[in-house]
Design an enzyme around this catalytic site. Structure first.
Site, mmCIF file in Angstrom:
data_model
loop_
_atom_site.group_PDB
_atom_site.id
_atom_site.type_symbol
_atom_site.label_atom_id
_atom_site.label_comp_id
_atom_site.label_asym_id
_atom_site.label_seq_id
_atom_site.Cartn_x
_atom_site.Cartn_y
_atom_site.Cartn_z
ATOM 1 N N GLU A 126 0.676 -1.277 -0.153
ATOM 2 C CA GLU A 126 0.047 0.069 0.043
ATOM 3 C C GLU A 126 0.903 1.220 0.050
ATOM 4 O OE1 GLU A 126 -2.851 -0.160 3.446
ATOM 5 O OE2 GLU A 126 -3.953 -1.888 2.124
ATOM 6 N N HIS A 241 -8.516 9.839 3.584
ATOM 7 C CA HIS A 241 -7.988 8.739 2.607
ATOM 8 C C HIS A 241 -8.393 9.133 1.074
ATOM 9 C CE1 HIS A 241 -7.886 4.947 0.702
ATOM 10 N NE2 HIS A 241 -7.392 4.246 1.713
ATOM 11 N N ARG A 289 -0.319 9.079 1.707
ATOM 12 C CA ARG A 289 -1.643 9.507 1.673
ATOM 13 C C ARG A 289 -2.030 10.963 1.680
ATOM 14 N NH1 ARG A 289 -4.985 5.314 5.358
ATOM 15 N NH2 ARG A 289 -4.459 3.654 4.040
ATOM 16 N N HIS A 350 -10.570 9.822 7.159
ATOM 17 C CA HIS A 350 -10.594 8.473 7.307
ATOM 18 C C HIS A 350 -10.107 7.996 8.781
ATOM 19 C CE1 HIS A 350 -9.830 4.354 5.974
ATOM 20 N NE2 HIS A 350 -8.662 4.417 6.263
ATOM 21 N N ARG A 385 -0.631 9.126 9.025
ATOM 22 C CA ARG A 385 -0.394 7.383 9.254
ATOM 23 C C ARG A 385 -0.268 6.533 8.093
ATOM 24 N NH1 ARG A 385 -3.841 3.255 8.776
ATOM 25 N NH2 ARG A 385 -5.572 4.527 8.576
HETATM 26 C C1 SIN Z 1 -7.092 0.989 2.835
HETATM 27 O O1 SIN Z 1 -7.562 -0.420 2.892
HETATM 28 O O2 SIN Z 1 -6.777 1.869 2.073
HETATM 29 C C2 SIN Z 1 -7.106 1.343 4.314
HETATM 30 C C3 SIN Z 1 -5.958 0.805 4.825
HETATM 31 C C4 SIN Z 1 -5.865 1.797 6.228
HETATM 32 O O3 SIN Z 1 -6.506 2.825 6.362
HETATM 33 O O4 SIN Z 1 -4.462 1.580 7.042
#
Ligand code: SIN
Length: 519
Positions: A126, A241, A289, A350, A385
């Site tokens: 991610e 997010h 993010r 988020h 985060r």
């Molecule tokens: C996501 O699945 O994008 C969220 C994961 C997160 O907020 O850490």
């Protein structure tokens, strides 16, 4: 500001005694309840039912350095970098070093992480992770699977009483300003006496009109802690997010399109169909993010449109349906077939990096009061985060809280210092006030902020709190309004005090001098 929501003398209320009260039944509260030694009697208070929390909504996964080419040290460095240099290195060290142990512990409790055909855990990537270290369950249903498993485990515990539909209204303190218990509301007020209280009530996404958070996240535990005199920290750091599904019909929360979709190759495109993250960051669509959310915000301003597009057409239908079953189904419901259509996405609130300030044992500034999960601020996330560190934080720091309680032994505290806040006024327009509050936060407490807007927003929160302070509050909606205004005001105040942009806190105009505002 009022000290209590409860408006009745406590001696007439139904009262029970426990060794530990845990407010909040998401992953951190549940995990703490599971780890507490059986010699402690525990009351677990939950606002609605046990599955109704942000943890259940988590899609992408839980990050931990379990892969052979990874290490806690690389995870540490990625977390520090994503946190814009503002994360607490000791907290991050703890998180990343203890992470793999807790993954094993969750697996031992029965959590079925997705595996390849040979039983090896699958991991994905991610934003801002340099290694594939996101474990997942049920494709994109990680939170739900973990929660369902732990809910089964908690039912086996004989020392834990679960109180669903109990709204935490107040934290009680004794004459020496030590924690003495809580008051909760479930058709009537009830007192739960305990010398140890753990706040695990999650964040406060509902103070924003566009959030991926569940409707229950109105900052109740953070606000109760503020009223009881506990310190908060890092409240200005609110994460947006980048990719919630753009759906003007959605009411309280927007559906998340996991960052793991970009981890599996999706790219963002503007209204002309052009990719735009390539020139913005070397990690492109997998940049931290805050950076991606701000770039989307800029693209939306340039185009005048209310969303951008997420393109995962590089993957075929069968693969997408297996890897992201929930996301695929949701898109399909709205006429989008992700293997051939772009998905309309918009940034949405988020996660709150700030919260009740705690040390590395989860202790707040109020003796006997602990916090863990999103309600807490250990400093582990700094100003932004790292994706999928939140579920990990829940388990690592809930376990620290439990360790600390075990070391302290069983305590007694039966005294309460309490002056009821008895009023007769009523609150006529709670709904309107809630929607005004949310609009204010969207306009002035969002992705891009400026000092004048923050001052204006604080003024509005003060007005709302003055109205609620004068009213005899009746029921959940009104308690939520006070809590939301309390937390929203704290976010705006912290943002005004933080004069330089960092991570998720971005000022389009930095103040030349400290602005004086009365609060
Ligand atoms: C996501 O699945 O994008 C969220 C994961 C997160 O907020 O850490």
């Amino acid at each position: 500001m009022r000290r209590y929501l409860v408006n009745q003398a406590l001696d007439k209320l139904h009262t029970q005694h426990y060794d530990v009260v845990i407010a909040g039944g998401g992953l951190s509260g549940l995990y703490a309840a599971l780890l507490l030694d059986e010699k402690y009697t525990v009351a677990l208070l939950v606002k609605e039912d046990l599955m109704r929390c942000n943890s259940s909504l988590a899609q992408g996964g839980i990050a931990a350095a379990v892969a052979e080419d990874d290490s806690p040290d690389i995870h540490f460095r990625d977390t520090m970098r994503a946190g814009a240099g503002m994360a607490d290195a000791n907290a991050v060290k703890l998180l990343t070093e203890k992470g793999p142990d807790h993954i094993n512990r969750l697996a031992a409790m029965g959590v079925a992480f997705d595996t390849d055909g040979k039983g090896n855990w699958l991991t994905t990537c991610e934003g801002a992770h340099r290694k594939k270290r996101i474990l997942h369950c049920g494709g994109d249903a990680t939170g739900r699977v973990i929660m369902e498993t732990l809910v089964e485990r908690i039912a086996e515990k004989t020392n834990v009483d679960i109180y669903e539909h109990h709204f935490l209204t107040d934290i009680l303190t004794d004459p020496n300003h030590r924690t003495a218990g809580v008051v909760a509301f479930s058709e009537e007020y009830k007192v739960f006496m305990a010398p140890r209280v753990i706040i695990a009530t999650g964040g406060a996404g509902q103070v924003y009109p566009h959030t991926t958070n569940d409707k229950v996240t109105t900052g109740d535990g953070i606000a109760a802690a503020i009223r009881a005199g506990a310190e908060t920290a890092n409240m200005e750091f609110v994460q947006f997010h980048p990719t919630a599904f753009y759906n003007p019909e959605s009411k309280d929360s927007l559906f998340l399109v996991s960052e793991a979709v970009r981890g599996e190759g999706a790219v963002l495109r503007n209204d002309r169909g052009e990719v735009f993250m390539e020139k913005r960051h070397r990690l492109k669509d997998l940049a931290p993010r805050d950076i991606v959310a701000r770039e989307i915000f800029k693209q939306m301003e340039l185009s005048g449109r209310e969303h951008v597009w997420l393109d995962i057409t590089s993957r075929d239908e069968a693969w997408l349906r297996k890897r992201f079953p929930n996301i695929y189904n949701y898109c399909e419901k709205y006429g989008i077939m992700p293997h051939k259509d772009f998905i309309p996405v918009v940034p949405a609130q988020h996660y709150l990096m700030g919260g009740i300030q705690t040390n590395l044992e989860g202790k707040s500034s109020l003796p006997g009061l602990y916090a863990c999960g999103e309600a807490a601020c250990t400093g582990v996330h700094g100003a932004n985060r790292l994706a999928s560190n939140s579920l990990l934080e829940c388990v690592v720091f809930a376990s620290r809280v439990v360790q600390s309680i075990h070391q302290g032994g069983v305590l007694l505290n039966d005294e309460i210092a309490f002056e009821p806040h008895v009023l007769t006024g009523t609150l006529a327009n709670g709904k309107e006030l809630k929607s005004r509050l949310k609009k204010m936060m969207q306009t002035h407490g969002g992705i891009v902020r400026n000092p004048q807007g923050l001052v204006h927003g604080i003024g509005v929160m003060n007005e709302i709190l003055a109205l609620t302070d004068a009213a005899n509050l009746v029921g959940k909606e009104e308690f939520e309004l006070v809590n939301m205004a309390t937390v929203a005001r704290e976010i705006l105040l912290a943002a005004l005090t933080e004069r330089e942009s960092a991570g998720s806190h971005y000022l389009d105009e930095e103040p030349e001098e400290i602005i004086n505002v009365s609060w």
